[in-house]
Design a protein around this motif. Structure first.
Motif: not given
Length: 205
Positions: A78-98
């Motif tokens: 189950v992913l959390d991908n509703g935030e538009r800025s996730l495509a940018k290099d953020s700690a949240f997006s990097a953590g989710q992908l890892a």
């Protein structure tokens, strides 16, 4: 969040939530303009509130759970991908992908089902998700919404393809739901608003 909490308490079965763009944003007026402006700067605070409100989100807004059908293990990612800025290099997006890569490595024999609000497409973050899944041949299905329309699509993942199913918003019509039946060798997916099977996704063990 507060309005949704009492609804969850009435469910006789477990509810697994995935957050969408409207769940991590607030609305405001600017300079007297009557039109509301969506503001996702509140996303970290919103996530914190959701983790306190919903049992399925207690350990975070991206998570996994397992179901079994005979000898087949199904792992829902189950992913959390509703935030538009996730495509940018953020700690949240990097953590989710890892985390996603670790889940794939930890479940080499399970059938993997992705669950997310925004469907996989051609955007940058979808590309990141696909890259995290590229080494696995166990992804069998993606379940999404967001676009307020029903569809069955084929998603390319390297040299192979898998099925993505989208369903319209339940809040816009009481028949905007689907039934998914997990069986040992296949997943049966219902048509919108009907229990009858619309398509079958084969699953190898």
């Amino acid at each position: 969040v507060e309005r949704f909490k009492p609804i969850l308490k009435h469910s006789p079965v477990p509810v697994y939530l995935t957050l969408g763009n409207h769940d991590v944003q607030a609305y405001r007026h600017k300079d007297g303009n009557p039109r509301l402006i969506a503001d996702q700067s509140v996303a970290p605070r919103a996530r914190a509130e959701w983790t306190k409100a919903a049992k399925s989100l207690r350990r975070g807004t991206y998570y996994s759970f397992m179901q079994r059908a005979g000898k087949t293990s199904y792992v829902f990612l189950v992913l959390d991908n509703g935030e538009r800025s996730l495509a940018k290099d953020s700690a949240f997006s990097a953590g989710q992908l890892a985390w996603l890569k670790k889940q794939v490595s930890a479940n080499p024999k399970a059938a993997l089902i992705l669950v997310m609000h925004v469907p996989l497409g051609d955007d940058a973050y979808s590309g990141e998700i696909k890259s995290a899944l590229a080494d696995s041949d166990r992804v069998v299905l993606s379940i999404a919404g967001h676009r307020h329309s029903d569809a069955v699509e084929e998603i390319a993942l390297g040299a192979r393809r898998f099925t993505q199913v989208r369903t319209s918003a339940f809040g816009y019509g009481e028949n905007n739901w689907r039934r998914f039946r997990l069986l040992e060798d296949r997943i049966e997916i219902g048509a919108p608003g009907k229990p009858a099977t619309q398509l079958t996704v084969p699953v190898s063990r």
